[in-house]
Design a protein around this motif. Structure first.
Motif, PDB file in Angstrom:
ATOM      1  N   GLN A 119       0.753  -1.129   0.169  1.00  0.00           N
ATOM      2  CA  GLN A 119       0.137   0.036  -0.095  1.00  0.00           C
ATOM      3  C   GLN A 119       0.917   1.246   0.014  1.00  0.00           C
ATOM      4  O   GLN A 119       0.453   2.336  -0.524  1.00  0.00           O
ATOM      5  CB  GLN A 119      -0.970   0.008   1.181  1.00  0.00           C
ATOM      6  N   LEU A 120       2.047   1.382   0.726  1.00  0.00           N
ATOM      7  CA  LEU A 120       2.739   2.306   0.723  1.00  0.00           C
ATOM      8  C   LEU A 120       3.581   2.751  -0.507  1.00  0.00           C
ATOM      9  O   LEU A 120       3.871   3.773  -0.879  1.00  0.00           O
ATOM     10  CB  LEU A 120       3.761   1.964   1.820  1.00  0.00           C
ATOM     11  N   GLN A 121       3.897   1.584  -1.167  1.00  0.00           N
ATOM     12  CA  GLN A 121       4.679   1.680  -2.636  1.00  0.00           C
ATOM     13  C   GLN A 121       3.710   2.018  -3.742  1.00  0.00           C
ATOM     14  O   GLN A 121       4.410   2.677  -4.620  1.00  0.00           O
ATOM     15  CB  GLN A 121       5.240   0.425  -2.800  1.00  0.00           C
ATOM     16  N   PRO A 123       0.720   4.239  -5.727  1.00  0.00           N
ATOM     17  CA  PRO A 123       0.428   5.447  -5.490  1.00  0.00           C
ATOM     18  C   PRO A 123      -1.170   5.480  -5.066  1.00  0.00           C
ATOM     19  O   PRO A 123      -1.796   4.549  -5.196  1.00  0.00           O
ATOM     20  CB  PRO A 123       0.449   5.909  -6.817  1.00  0.00           C
ATOM     21  N   LEU A 125      -2.069   6.023  -1.565  1.00  0.00           N
ATOM     22  CA  LEU A 125      -2.372   5.856  -0.126  1.00  0.00           C
ATOM     23  C   LEU A 125      -2.903   7.096   0.519  1.00  0.00           C
ATOM     24  O   LEU A 125      -3.938   7.290   1.206  1.00  0.00           O
ATOM     25  CB  LEU A 125      -1.433   5.198   0.626  1.00  0.00           C
ATOM     26  N   VAL A 126      -2.141   8.119   0.188  1.00  0.00           N
ATOM     27  CA  VAL A 126      -2.461   9.382   0.914  1.00  0.00           C
ATOM     28  C   VAL A 126      -3.900   9.929   0.520  1.00  0.00           C
ATOM     29  O   VAL A 126      -4.784  10.458   1.516  1.00  0.00           O
ATOM     30  CB  VAL A 126      -1.405  10.534   0.373  1.00  0.00           C
ATOM     31  N   GLU A 127      -4.195   9.900  -0.683  1.00  0.00           N
ATOM     32  CA  GLU A 127      -5.477  10.187  -1.152  1.00  0.00           C
ATOM     33  C   GLU A 127      -6.488   9.220  -0.545  1.00  0.00           C
ATOM     34  O   GLU A 127      -7.647   9.599  -0.157  1.00  0.00           O
ATOM     35  CB  GLU A 127      -5.559  10.211  -2.705  1.00  0.00           C
ATOM     36  N   ARG A 158      10.731   7.109  -0.901  1.00  0.00           N
ATOM     37  CA  ARG A 158       9.320   7.260  -1.510  1.00  0.00           C
ATOM     38  C   ARG A 158       8.621   7.354  -0.201  1.00  0.00           C
ATOM     39  O   ARG A 158       7.656   7.881   0.155  1.00  0.00           O
ATOM     40  CB  ARG A 158       9.029   6.109  -2.380  1.00  0.00           C
ATOM     41  N   ALA A 159       8.840   5.954   0.601  1.00  0.00           N
ATOM     42  CA  ALA A 159       8.181   5.934   2.067  1.00  0.00           C
ATOM     43  C   ALA A 159       8.175   7.186   2.910  1.00  0.00           C
ATOM     44  O   ALA A 159       7.029   7.500   3.411  1.00  0.00           O
ATOM     45  CB  ALA A 159       8.781   4.638   2.724  1.00  0.00           C
ATOM     46  N   VAL A 162       5.719   9.682   1.413  1.00  0.00           N
ATOM     47  CA  VAL A 162       4.145   9.103   2.022  1.00  0.00           C
ATOM     48  C   VAL A 162       4.012   9.473   3.373  1.00  0.00           C
ATOM     49  O   VAL A 162       2.906  10.007   3.666  1.00  0.00           O
ATOM     50  CB  VAL A 162       4.070   7.687   1.387  1.00  0.00           C
ATOM     51  N   GLU A 165       3.484  12.990   4.196  1.00  0.00           N
ATOM     52  CA  GLU A 165       2.144  13.428   3.709  1.00  0.00           C
ATOM     53  C   GLU A 165       0.957  13.216   4.451  1.00  0.00           C
ATOM     54  O   GLU A 165       0.011  13.774   4.657  1.00  0.00           O
ATOM     55  CB  GLU A 165       1.826  12.979   2.213  1.00  0.00           C
ATOM     56  N   VAL A 166       1.028  11.761   4.931  1.00  0.00           N
ATOM     57  CA  VAL A 166       0.031  11.238   5.695  1.00  0.00           C
ATOM     58  C   VAL A 166       0.025  11.897   7.076  1.00  0.00           C
ATOM     59  O   VAL A 166      -1.000  12.224   7.751  1.00  0.00           O
ATOM     60  CB  VAL A 166       0.364   9.742   6.047  1.00  0.00           C
TER      61      VAL A 166
END
Ligand code: C2E
Ligand code: MG
Ligand code: MG
Ligand code: MG
Length: 288
Positions: A119-121, A123, A125-127, A158-159, A162, A165-166
């Motif tokens: 899920q983290l990898q 695109p 998740l944040v949305e 990348r993690a 993310v 952003e979370v």
């Protein structure tokens, strides 16, 4: 059946592999439809302050009741769902259900949801988190995402983006299963965790092993220095709890507090007619 094993060990081994691959494929197929067929459920496990026993939140654990095999353990089906990518829609479903549930509770207890590396990898998740908070109206500070360190080591840049952003949404992030990975210390330094969950393999021997107590004491001290309160996982006995208390570990989770179960079994806490008028969960970091 010995006769049907084939001429040599290789053939037998090979047949065995094929059978295993077939049943694995079958299970993967079934899992894709499990949600639609009403086979997925959420179990809730309470987290409590060590010092007072007061429940401050719940971790959400996914359960799959297979029509033929019965309950399939998460340690079996989560890796399957990760391999096929089915974990993405399933994870979205878990998040949505958990947040909707928590938004209806009488007291603002925390809710912790496991997030897979997959899920983290991918695109989105944040949305997904943003849209879920908006749709359910849950106060973002009540939501915590639990991540294990594997993904952080493999795809760290990348993690990090993310997770930041979370966190900007007001959601907290916990490092799950701390101490079981390869480079836990550098991971702690590099990522903005709000809490550390000490793996239950370290908690198990508390009360019987001085070494185990020394490790937990060190992790609690480390967490304090980093501003990351510690949760002990897998607390089963009063003796373990007493060692945690003596070492000022703030929060615990495990069978001593409660087994994971349907939210109805915690009704007194969540819809509580005998409630404390919103006192619980005001500070889900507990007694730090
Ligand atoms: P986890 O996140 O570390 O979850 C804690 C596990 O420890 C759970 O196993 C829980 O039932 C078990 N546990 C809790 N207290 C005790 C105790 O006092 N003693 C013992 N012996 N065990 C205890 P479970 O439910 O089988 O879940 C296993 C793993 O599956 C979880 O580890 C998590 O990594 C994964 N998982 C579960 N639900 C989800 C989900 O919705 N999404 C994702 N991505 N992973 C999930
Ligand atoms: Mg977890
Ligand atoms: Mg864990
Ligand atoms: Mg785990």
């Amino acid at each position: 059946q010995v006769k049907e094993r084939g001429r040599n060990g290789y053939a037998f081994y090979h047949d065995g592999m094929e059978a295993e691959t077939r049943s694995r494929r079958r299970l993967e197929q079934d899992l894709r439809h499990a949600e639609r067929h009403g086979q997925l459920e959420l179990a809730y496990q309470p987290q409590a302050e060590v010092a007072t026993g007061r429940v401050i939140g719940f971790e959400v654990l996914l359960r799959w009741h297979h029509p033929e095999h019965g309950p399939v353990p998460p340690d079996v089906f989560i890796p399957l769902a990760e391999a096929t990518g089915a974990i993405v829609p399933i994870g979205t479903w878990v998040l949505r259900r958990a947040c909707a549930e928590a938004a209806g509770w009488r007291e603002p207890l925390g809710i912790a949801v496991n997030v897979s590396p997959v899920q983290l990898q991918r695109p989105g998740l944040v949305e997904t988190v943003r849209a879920t908070l908006e749709a359910t109206g849950l106060d973002p500070s009540r939501l915590e995402l639990e991540v294990t360190e594997g993904v952080l080591v493999r795809d760290g840049e990348r993690a990090l983006v993310v997770l930041n952003e979370v966190k900007a949404l007001g959601v907290t992030v916990a490092m799950d299963d701390f101490g079981t990975g390869y480079s836990s210390l550098s991971t702690l330094r590099a990522f903005p965790f709000d809490r550390i969950k000490v793996d239950r393999s370290f908690v198990r021997d508390l009360g019987t092993s001085a070494e185990a107590a020394a490790i937990v004491r060190a992790v609690v001290g480390l967490g304090r220095g980093l501003g990351m309160p510690v949760i002990a996982e897998g607390v089963e006995t009063a003796a373990q709890r007493d060692v945690l208390a003596a070492n000022r570990c703030g929060v615990m989770q495990g069978y001593l507090v409660g087994q994971p179960g349907p939210i109805e079994s915690f009704e007194a806490l969540t819809s509580g007619s005998a409630g404390r008028d919103g006192a619980a969960g005001a500070d889900r970091r507990g007694a730090e």
